[in-house]
Design an enzyme around this catalytic site. Structure first.
Site, PDB file in Angstrom:
ATOM      1  N   GLY A 189      61.991  94.782 -24.133  1.00  0.00           N
ATOM      2  CA  GLY A 189      60.650  94.223 -24.075  1.00  0.00           C
ATOM      3  C   GLY A 189      59.580  95.136 -24.642  1.00  0.00           C
ATOM      4  N   SER A 190      58.832  94.688 -25.635  1.00  0.00           N
ATOM      5  CA  SER A 190      57.887  95.580 -26.303  1.00  0.00           C
ATOM      6  C   SER A 190      57.054  94.802 -27.317  1.00  0.00           C
ATOM      7  CB  SER A 190      58.651  96.715 -26.991  1.00  0.00           C
ATOM      8  OG  SER A 190      59.789  96.199 -27.658  1.00  0.00           O
TER       9      SER A 190
END
EC number: 4.1.1.65
Length: 232
Positions: A189-190
């Protein structure tokens, strides 16, 4: 096409950085199963998710120096004029920034948005706020590249998120990148920010789903204005 060829074309390879995590999930699943069998099956589901997370599919990238290609799979979360991070040394004038937010189900292999030479690689430690927040661009841990393209210097910034705790970048200064070429990966997640100079027009809309190495984010040298979102 034979059955073997069909299977090969359907299965998506796992990036080498992910194999140790997949193996770890699998071993832990077996150990948990020794204590209580239902835990093993839960572990196998998580192992399958881990393999899915680290998938590394092939992409067909438009080879046009006027096009800016998405460096990440995900949702276009911001399109705005923003001053680039100081460590990129791109000046203090606002540039067009297009942000792509990756959730834990998106492919996290990052690809070069344009062809060019890498003139700068700059890492900055920081926080791990939700990468979907605008302030994450300035406060979160990040790694930036400056690519000298046919239309000037562009910035590409990998930003860690709330869950992401490791930014990987195997590209170094003076490397030559082709549009769509893999240059890094972020775990769990980013977000990716692309900073673009004058003379470019966005070709995506807020909320649009982008595909790394394929979706055109912006275009140089076009007389057309920005794309207007179609009504759903």
């Amino acid at each position: 096409m034979s059955l073997v060829d069909t299977i090969r074309s359907t299965l998506v390879p796992i990036h080498r950085e992910g194999w140790k995590f997949v193996a770890g999930f699998f071993v832990v699943s077996l150990l948990l199963g020794a204590a209580w069998e239902p835990l093993m099956w839960i572990g196998f589901v998580l192992t399958a998710w881990c393999a899915y997370f680290f998938r590394d599919p092939e992409r067909l990238t438009p080879q046009d120096d006027d096009l800016v290609i998405s460096p990440a799979d995900g949702r276009v979360s911001a399109i705005a004029m923003v001053t680039p991070p100081a460590e990129l040394e791109l000046g203090d004038k606002p540039m067009l920034r297009i942000s792509v937010f990756m959730n834990v189900f998106n492919c996290h292999v990052n690809r070069a948005p344009m062809r060019g030479r890498v003139s700068r690689v700059a890492y900055r430690a920081g926080k791990f706020l939700n990468a979907d927040l605008d302030k994450a661009s300035q406060e979160n841990e990040r790694n930036g590249l400056v690519i000298e393209s046919a239309h000037g210097s562009i910035g590409v910034v990998q930003i860690a998120g709330l869950v992401a705790r490791r930014i990987l970048c195997w590209t170094v200064m003076n490397d030559s990148l082709e549009a769509g070429e893999r240059f890094g990966l972020i775990r769990f997640g980013s977000r990716l920010d692309v900073f673009l100079p004058e003379g470019v027009q966005p070709r995506v809309s807020l909320g649009q789903t982008a595909i790394a190495g394929e979706t055109v984010l912006a275009e140089f040298g076009s007389a057309k204005g920005p794309v207007v979102s179609r009504r759903g």
